[in-house]
Design an enzyme around this catalytic site. Structure first.
Site, PDB file in Angstrom:
ATOM      1  N   ASN A 199       0.869  -1.186   0.000  1.00  0.00           N
ATOM      2  CA  ASN A 199       0.000   0.000   0.000  1.00  0.00           C
ATOM      3  C   ASN A 199       0.902   1.230   0.000  1.00  0.00           C
ATOM      4  O   ASN A 199       1.506   1.551   1.019  1.00  0.00           O
ATOM      5  CB  ASN A 199      -0.886  -0.052   1.251  1.00  0.00           C
ATOM      6  CG  ASN A 199      -1.714   1.201   1.435  1.00  0.00           C
ATOM      7  OD1 ASN A 199      -1.803   2.045   0.536  1.00  0.00           O
ATOM      8  ND2 ASN A 199      -2.330   1.330   2.599  1.00  0.00           N
ATOM      9  N   TRP A 200       0.965   1.891  -1.128  1.00  0.00           N
ATOM     10  CA  TRP A 200       1.849   3.065  -1.229  1.00  0.00           C
ATOM     11  C   TRP A 200       1.254   4.309  -0.569  1.00  0.00           C
ATOM     12  O   TRP A 200       1.920   5.316  -0.442  1.00  0.00           O
ATOM     13  CB  TRP A 200       2.167   3.354  -2.718  1.00  0.00           C
ATOM     14  CG  TRP A 200       3.259   2.487  -3.273  1.00  0.00           C
ATOM     15  CD1 TRP A 200       3.690   1.283  -2.774  1.00  0.00           C
ATOM     16  CD2 TRP A 200       4.086   2.752  -4.427  1.00  0.00           C
ATOM     17  NE1 TRP A 200       4.716   0.784  -3.545  1.00  0.00           N
ATOM     18  CE2 TRP A 200       4.975   1.666  -4.574  1.00  0.00           C
ATOM     19  CE3 TRP A 200       4.137   3.785  -5.359  1.00  0.00           C
ATOM     20  CZ2 TRP A 200       5.926   1.593  -5.596  1.00  0.00           C
ATOM     21  CZ3 TRP A 200       5.080   3.718  -6.396  1.00  0.00           C
ATOM     22  CH2 TRP A 200       5.960   2.639  -6.500  1.00  0.00           C
ATOM     23  N   LYS A 201      -0.011   4.223  -0.192  1.00  0.00           N
ATOM     24  CA  LYS A 201      -0.689   5.371   0.439  1.00  0.00           C
ATOM     25  C   LYS A 201      -0.511   6.622  -0.439  1.00  0.00           C
ATOM     26  O   LYS A 201      -0.520   6.507  -1.661  1.00  0.00           O
ATOM     27  CB  LYS A 201      -0.163   5.567   1.856  1.00  0.00           C
ATOM     28  CG  LYS A 201      -0.243   4.276   2.672  1.00  0.00           C
ATOM     29  CD  LYS A 201       0.032   4.456   4.137  1.00  0.00           C
ATOM     30  CE  LYS A 201      -0.135   3.129   4.854  1.00  0.00           C
ATOM     31  NZ  LYS A 201       0.060   3.206   6.286  1.00  0.00           N
ATOM     32  N   HIS A 247      -9.417   1.116   5.256  1.00  0.00           N
ATOM     33  CA  HIS A 247      -8.131   1.296   5.942  1.00  0.00           C
ATOM     34  C   HIS A 247      -8.321   2.258   7.115  1.00  0.00           C
ATOM     35  O   HIS A 247      -9.114   3.200   7.021  1.00  0.00           O
ATOM     36  CB  HIS A 247      -7.083   1.838   4.961  1.00  0.00           C
ATOM     37  CG  HIS A 247      -5.701   1.815   5.522  1.00  0.00           C
ATOM     38  ND1 HIS A 247      -5.265   2.762   6.418  1.00  0.00           N
ATOM     39  CD2 HIS A 247      -4.676   0.945   5.355  1.00  0.00           C
ATOM     40  CE1 HIS A 247      -4.011   2.470   6.770  1.00  0.00           C
ATOM     41  NE2 HIS A 247      -3.637   1.373   6.134  1.00  0.00           N
ATOM     42  N   GLU A 275      -6.665   4.624   8.121  1.00  0.00           N
ATOM     43  CA  GLU A 275      -6.421   6.036   7.780  1.00  0.00           C
ATOM     44  C   GLU A 275      -7.643   6.650   7.098  1.00  0.00           C
ATOM     45  O   GLU A 275      -7.918   7.839   7.255  1.00  0.00           O
ATOM     46  CB  GLU A 275      -5.156   6.137   6.909  1.00  0.00           C
ATOM     47  CG  GLU A 275      -3.899   5.914   7.754  1.00  0.00           C
ATOM     48  CD  GLU A 275      -2.703   5.365   6.990  1.00  0.00           C
ATOM     49  OE1 GLU A 275      -2.701   5.391   5.746  1.00  0.00           O
ATOM     50  OE2 GLU A 275      -1.766   4.899   7.671  1.00  0.00           O
ATOM     51  N   GLU A 281      -5.056  -5.034  10.970  1.00  0.00           N
ATOM     52  CA  GLU A 281      -4.050  -3.988  11.109  1.00  0.00           C
ATOM     53  C   GLU A 281      -4.288  -3.189  12.390  1.00  0.00           C
ATOM     54  O   GLU A 281      -5.117  -2.257  12.387  1.00  0.00           O
ATOM     55  CB  GLU A 281      -4.129  -3.020   9.925  1.00  0.00           C
ATOM     56  CG  GLU A 281      -3.863  -3.656   8.587  1.00  0.00           C
ATOM     57  CD  GLU A 281      -3.316  -2.639   7.598  1.00  0.00           C
ATOM     58  OE1 GLU A 281      -2.223  -2.878   7.082  1.00  0.00           O
ATOM     59  OE2 GLU A 281      -3.967  -1.601   7.376  1.00  0.00           O
ATOM     60  N   GLY A 321       2.823   2.180  10.761  1.00  0.00           N
ATOM     61  CA  GLY A 321       3.818   3.236  10.608  1.00  0.00           C
ATOM     62  C   GLY A 321       4.565   3.586  11.887  1.00  0.00           C
ATOM     63  O   GLY A 321       5.272   4.589  11.936  1.00  0.00           O
ATOM     64  N   SER A 353       3.701  -2.117  10.276  1.00  0.00           N
ATOM     65  CA  SER A 353       5.151  -2.141  10.488  1.00  0.00           C
ATOM     66  C   SER A 353       5.813  -3.458  10.094  1.00  0.00           C
ATOM     67  O   SER A 353       6.791  -3.890  10.712  1.00  0.00           O
ATOM     68  CB  SER A 353       5.490  -1.787  11.946  1.00  0.00           C
ATOM     69  OG  SER A 353       5.103  -0.452  12.234  1.00  0.00           O
ATOM     70  N   GLY A 373       2.891  -1.121   4.230  1.00  0.00           N
ATOM     71  CA  GLY A 373       2.899   0.281   3.843  1.00  0.00           C
ATOM     72  C   GLY A 373       4.300   0.726   3.468  1.00  0.00           C
ATOM     73  O   GLY A 373       4.776   0.492   2.355  1.00  0.00           O
ATOM     74  N   GLY A 374       4.980   1.355   4.411  1.00  0.00           N
ATOM     75  CA  GLY A 374       6.288   1.966   4.158  1.00  0.00           C
ATOM     76  C   GLY A 374       7.286   1.064   3.446  1.00  0.00           C
ATOM     77  O   GLY A 374       7.983   1.506   2.520  1.00  0.00           O
TER      78      GLY A 374
HETATM   79  P1  PGA Z   1       3.048   0.290   7.524  1.00  0.00           P
HETATM   80  O1  PGA Z   1       1.543   0.464   7.006  1.00  0.00           O
HETATM   81  O2  PGA Z   1       3.570  -0.989   6.939  1.00  0.00           O
HETATM   82  O3  PGA Z   1       3.776   1.514   7.010  1.00  0.00           O
HETATM   83  O4  PGA Z   1       2.994   0.235   9.018  1.00  0.00           O
HETATM   84  C1  PGA Z   1       0.700  -0.645   6.908  1.00  0.00           C
HETATM   85  C2  PGA Z   1      -0.647  -0.227   6.403  1.00  0.00           C
HETATM   86  O5  PGA Z   1      -1.159   0.825   6.815  1.00  0.00           O
HETATM   87  O6  PGA Z   1      -1.252  -0.932   5.573  1.00  0.00           O
END
Ligand code: PGA
Length: 247
Positions: free
Chosen positions: A14-16, A98, A100, A168, A174, A207, A228-229
């Site tokens: 997920n590149w967000k 998600h 977010e 999650e 993050g 993470s 994500g990251g």
């Molecule tokens: P992260 O994000 O790997 O940067 O913690 C995961 C996500 O929100 O899907």
């Protein structure tokens, strides 16, 4: 008795809200790094990169997904994107609910369920995200919160072919913090017992990185990760894909 499919292992990135055209090279490098992966590999870039990434990944084993879709098929919804548009741009998946989106846009589980129907109608597989906050966990209500989100976010008809679940924990996203293997195993066992189709793929997210991926994939009930990251760099995400293949 209903036939249960074997959960398909999946590494989803997920590149967000990250990535400009110049970063397409990372997707190409990932495709080169895993030409014939033994697991599903998916990248979910921002909407602006869907079409160029689809072009860059054409013929590769890396699939493409969106990060959200609107409930409606089309119409006067400035700034939103319809499921059919994601499919038209080359996506096979879409992330829904998600944390977010739930936090930034006040998305409710009922809205997620409605989006799920739109996603399916467009032929997309949905990745539905759920997870507790640090406060929920401290109060001992993790399973209650996750259970309520699961029930309310899944529309009627959800099965292993059209829906993936991503557990999650909000506090793990993050943050560099991850739950203990026991905590992840507990939630995944709970989810496995409560999903409408026991063959559903259940991802862990929060993470995940090349250093902890193998240990996370060794946890019973974990079929992959939503990353994500660490999905932004092909070298890191490729290592996570390799850890899932080896699990
Ligand atoms: P992260 O994000 O790997 O940067 O913690 C995961 C996500 O929100 O899907």
């Amino acid at each position: 008795m209903v036939d249960r499919v074997t959960p398909r292992k999946l590494a989803a990135g997920n590149w967000k809200m990250n990535g400009l055209a110049a970063q397409i090279v990372e997707a190409q490098a990932l495709a080169r790094a895993c030409p014939k992966p033994g697991v599903g590999v998916l990248l979910c870039p921002p909407a602006t990169l869907l079409a160029p990434m689809a072009q860059a990944l054409a013929g590769s084993a890396v699939a493409l997904g969106g990060q959200d879709c609107h409930v409606a098929e089309k119409g006067a919804h400035t700034g939103d994107i319809a499921a059919a548009m994601l499919a038209d741009a080359g996506a096979s998946h879409v992330i829904l609910g998600h944390s977010e989106r739930r936090a930034d846009h006040g998305e409710t589980s009922a809205q997620v369920a409605a989006k799920l129907r739109s996603a399916w109608k467009a032929g997309l597989t949905a990745i539905v995200c759920l997870g507790e906050t640090a406060e929920d966990r401290a109060a001992g209500r993790t399973l209650q919160v996750v259970g309520a989100q699961l029930t309310a976010s899944l529309a009627e008809g959800a099965d292993a072919a059209n829906t993936v679940i991503a557990y999650e924990p909000v506090w793990a996203i993050g943050s560099g913090q991850t739950p203990t293997p026991e905590q992840i195993a507990e939630v995944h066992a709970f989810l496995r017992a409560h999903v409408p189709d026991a063959g559903m793929t259940l991802l862990y997210g929060g993470s995940v990185n090349p250093g902890n991926a193998a240990a996370i994939f060794a946890i019973p009930g974990v079929d992959g990760a939503l990353v994500g990251g660490a999905s932004l760099k092909a070298v890191d995400f490729g290592a996570i894909v390799a850890a899932l293949e080896a699990a």
